[in-house]
Scaffold this active site. Structure first.
Site, PDB file in Angstrom:
ATOM      1  N   THR A  77       0.834  -1.211   0.000  1.00 18.88           N
ATOM      2  CA  THR A  77       0.000   0.000   0.000  1.00 18.88           C
ATOM      3  C   THR A  77       0.868   1.261   0.000  1.00 18.88           C
ATOM      4  O   THR A  77       0.479   2.277  -0.562  1.00 18.88           O
ATOM      5  CB  THR A  77      -0.980   0.033   1.197  1.00 18.88           C
ATOM      6  OG1 THR A  77      -0.242   0.095   2.406  1.00 18.88           O
ATOM      7  CG2 THR A  77      -1.895  -1.164   1.202  1.00 18.88           C
ATOM      8  N   MET A  98      10.761  -6.321   4.537  1.00 19.44           N
ATOM      9  CA  MET A  98      10.963  -6.980   5.821  1.00 19.44           C
ATOM     10  C   MET A  98      12.271  -7.781   5.919  1.00 19.44           C
ATOM     11  O   MET A  98      12.486  -8.451   6.917  1.00 19.44           O
ATOM     12  CB  MET A  98       9.761  -7.893   6.143  1.00 19.44           C
ATOM     13  CG  MET A  98       8.440  -7.147   6.216  1.00 19.44           C
ATOM     14  SD  MET A  98       8.441  -5.829   7.442  1.00 19.44           S
ATOM     15  CE  MET A  98       6.751  -5.228   7.327  1.00 19.44           C
ATOM     16  N   HIS A 152       8.327   3.729   8.950  1.00 22.19           N
ATOM     17  CA  HIS A 152       8.083   2.899  10.140  1.00 22.19           C
ATOM     18  C   HIS A 152       6.761   3.337  10.779  1.00 22.19           C
ATOM     19  O   HIS A 152       6.532   4.537  10.947  1.00 22.19           O
ATOM     20  CB  HIS A 152       9.247   3.033  11.134  1.00 22.19           C
ATOM     21  CG  HIS A 152       9.068   2.167  12.328  1.00 22.19           C
ATOM     22  ND1 HIS A 152       9.325   0.815  12.303  1.00 22.19           N
ATOM     23  CD2 HIS A 152       8.594   2.443  13.569  1.00 22.19           C
ATOM     24  CE1 HIS A 152       9.028   0.296  13.487  1.00 22.19           C
ATOM     25  NE2 HIS A 152       8.579   1.264  14.275  1.00 22.19           N
ATOM     26  N   ILE A 173      16.356  -8.239   6.363  1.00 26.71           N
ATOM     27  CA  ILE A 173      17.439  -7.519   7.037  1.00 26.71           C
ATOM     28  C   ILE A 173      18.519  -7.188   5.996  1.00 26.71           C
ATOM     29  O   ILE A 173      18.855  -8.018   5.158  1.00 26.71           O
ATOM     30  CB  ILE A 173      18.076  -8.421   8.145  1.00 26.71           C
ATOM     31  CG1 ILE A 173      17.013  -8.880   9.143  1.00 26.71           C
ATOM     32  CG2 ILE A 173      19.260  -7.739   8.809  1.00 26.71           C
ATOM     33  CD1 ILE A 173      16.529  -7.837  10.116  1.00 26.71           C
ATOM     34  N   LEU A 174      19.028  -5.971   6.062  1.00 25.77           N
ATOM     35  CA  LEU A 174      20.140  -5.581   5.187  1.00 25.77           C
ATOM     36  C   LEU A 174      21.379  -5.388   6.063  1.00 25.77           C
ATOM     37  O   LEU A 174      21.292  -4.830   7.159  1.00 25.77           O
ATOM     38  CB  LEU A 174      19.794  -4.293   4.433  1.00 25.77           C
ATOM     39  CG  LEU A 174      18.638  -4.428   3.425  1.00 25.77           C
ATOM     40  CD1 LEU A 174      18.145  -3.064   2.960  1.00 25.77           C
ATOM     41  CD2 LEU A 174      19.044  -5.293   2.229  1.00 25.77           C
ATOM     42  N   ASP A 177      16.090   1.262  12.756  1.00 21.23           N
ATOM     43  CA  ASP A 177      15.194   2.417  12.951  1.00 21.23           C
ATOM     44  C   ASP A 177      15.900   3.593  13.640  1.00 21.23           C
ATOM     45  O   ASP A 177      15.243   4.442  14.257  1.00 21.23           O
ATOM     46  CB  ASP A 177      13.931   2.021  13.739  1.00 21.23           C
ATOM     47  CG  ASP A 177      13.096   0.986  12.997  1.00 21.23           C
ATOM     48  OD1 ASP A 177      12.993   1.084  11.754  1.00 21.23           O
ATOM     49  OD2 ASP A 177      12.563   0.071  13.651  1.00 21.23           O
TER      50      ASP A 177
HETATM   51  C1  GAR Z   1       3.642  -0.614   6.747  1.00 27.40           C
HETATM   52  O1  GAR Z   1       2.792  -0.334   7.824  1.00 27.40           O
HETATM   53  C2  GAR Z   1       5.060  -0.199   7.076  1.00 27.40           C
HETATM   54  O2  GAR Z   1       5.147   0.968   7.834  1.00 27.40           O
HETATM   55  C3  GAR Z   1       5.527  -1.389   7.883  1.00 27.40           C
HETATM   56  O3  GAR Z   1       4.995  -2.493   7.196  1.00 27.40           O
HETATM   57  C4  GAR Z   1       3.775  -2.120   6.538  1.00 27.40           C
HETATM   58  C5  GAR Z   1       3.863  -2.502   5.078  1.00 27.40           C
HETATM   59  O4  GAR Z   1       2.629  -2.325   4.425  1.00 27.40           O
HETATM   60  N1  GAR Z   1       6.960  -1.411   7.973  1.00 27.40           N
HETATM   61  C6  GAR Z   1       7.615  -1.782   9.066  1.00 27.40           C
HETATM   62  O5  GAR Z   1       7.076  -2.196  10.060  1.00 27.40           O
HETATM   63  C7  GAR Z   1       9.122  -1.654   8.964  1.00 27.40           C
HETATM   64  N2  GAR Z   1       9.735  -1.769  10.272  1.00 27.40           N
HETATM   65  P1  GAR Z   1       2.529  -2.178   2.851  1.00 27.40           P
HETATM   66  O6  GAR Z   1       3.222  -3.388   2.231  1.00 27.40           O
HETATM   67  O7  GAR Z   1       1.053  -2.184   2.593  1.00 27.40           O
HETATM   68  O8  GAR Z   1       3.175  -0.875   2.448  1.00 27.40           O
END
Ligand code: GAR
Length: 203
Positions: free
Chosen positions: A17, A95, A114, A97-98, A155
Site C-alpha cells: 500500500t 521486511m 516505520h 534484514i540488510l 530504525d
Molecule cells: C507498513 O505499515 C510499514 O510501515 C511497515 O509495514 C507495513 C507494510 O505495508 N513497515 C515496518 O514495520 C518496517 N519496520 P505495505 O506493504 O502495505 O506498504
C-alpha cells in the site's frame, strides 16, 4: 529539455500500500523530482508486485533462499540497482534484514517508513502489526509514522518526517494500523521521497 529526475527503487515484501501511495503521488505530481524505476520484492507473489506491474513499473523478485549467503543475496540487489543507475532506495514494507555493509554503501540514500513515532516502538522485532500491538499494550493515546534514513542502527537513522495519529478506544492492532497508514504513512512517505529526490537532483 528533459527534466532531471532522481531514479527511485522501491523495495517491498507484502501488500504494497505504501508503494501504491508512491505511485499515486507520482501520477499526481506530488513526486516530481524523482521517478520510480523499479520494484524489488524479497517475497514471491507479493501483491506489491502486481501493483507495480499495473503501473507499468519493472519488477524483480530476489529470494534469499536462492542464494548461499546474505552477501550473495545483497550482491544481486546491488547489481540490479547499479544496472538501473538508482539514486534512491525506498523501503516500503521491506521486511528483509540488510547488512551494515549494504547500508553504509548507500549512506543517506535509503529511506524507510516505520509505523510509529520513533523512538517509540521501534528497533529489532518491531515491524508490521507488532508495532501497533505494542502501542496498544502500552496504552499510548497518540501514535503515528516516521520516515527516516536507514543507518546501521535498526530504525535509528536521521528522521525526515513524522506525523501523529490518534489512538481511539476499542482500537485493534488492525484498525490502528489502517488509520496510521491512511493518515500518516501514505502522506509522509511520498512527501519525504520528493524532498530527498529534490535534494539529490540539486547536488
Ligand atoms: C507498513 O505499515 C510499514 O510501515 C511497515 O509495514 C507495513 C507494510 O505495508 N513497515 C515496518 O514495520 C518496517 N519496520 P505495505 O506493504 O502495505 O506498504
Amino acid at each position: 529539455m528533459t527534466e532531471k529526475k532522481a531514479k527511485i527503487a522501491v523495495l517491498v515484501s507484502g501488500g504494497g500500500t505504501n508503494l501504491q501511495a508512491l505511485i499515486d503521488a507520482q501520477n499526481n505530481e506530488i513526486i516530481n523530482s524523482g521517478e520510480i524505476k523499479l520494484v524489488i520484492s524479497n517475497k514471491d507473489g507479493a501483491y506489491a508486485l502486481t501493483r507495480a506491474e499495473n503501473a507499468g513499473i519493472k519488477t524483480y523478485t530476489v529470494l534469499k533462499k536462492n542464494f548461499n549467503s546474505q552477501t550473495e543475496f545483497e550482491n544481486e540487489i546491488v547489481r540490479i540497482l547499479d544496472e538501473n543507475e538508482i539514486d534512491l532506495i525506498v523501503l516500503a514494507g521491506f521486511m528483509a534484514i540488510l547488512s551494515e555493509k549494504f547500508i553504509s554503501h548507500y549512506e543517506k540514500r535509503i529511506l524507510n517508513v516505520h509505523p510509529s513515532l520513533i523512538p517509540s516502538f521501534c528497533g529489532e522485532g518491531f515491524y508490521g502489526l507488532r508495532v501497533h500491538e505494542a502501542a496498544l499494550k502500552k496504552g499510548v493515546k497518540v501514535t503515528g509514522a516516521t520516515v527516516h534514513f536507514v543507518n546501521e542502527i535498526p530504525d535509528g537513522g536521521e528522521i525526515i518526517m513524522q506525523k501523529a495519529v490518534e489512538v481511539k478506544d476499542g482500537d485493534t492492532p488492525e484498525i490502528l494500523q489502517k488509520r496510521v497508514m491512511e493518515n500518516a504513512e501514505w502522506i509522509i512517505l511520498p512527501q519525504s521521497t520528493e524532498k530527498i529526490c529534490k535534494q539529490i537532483i540539486s547536488e
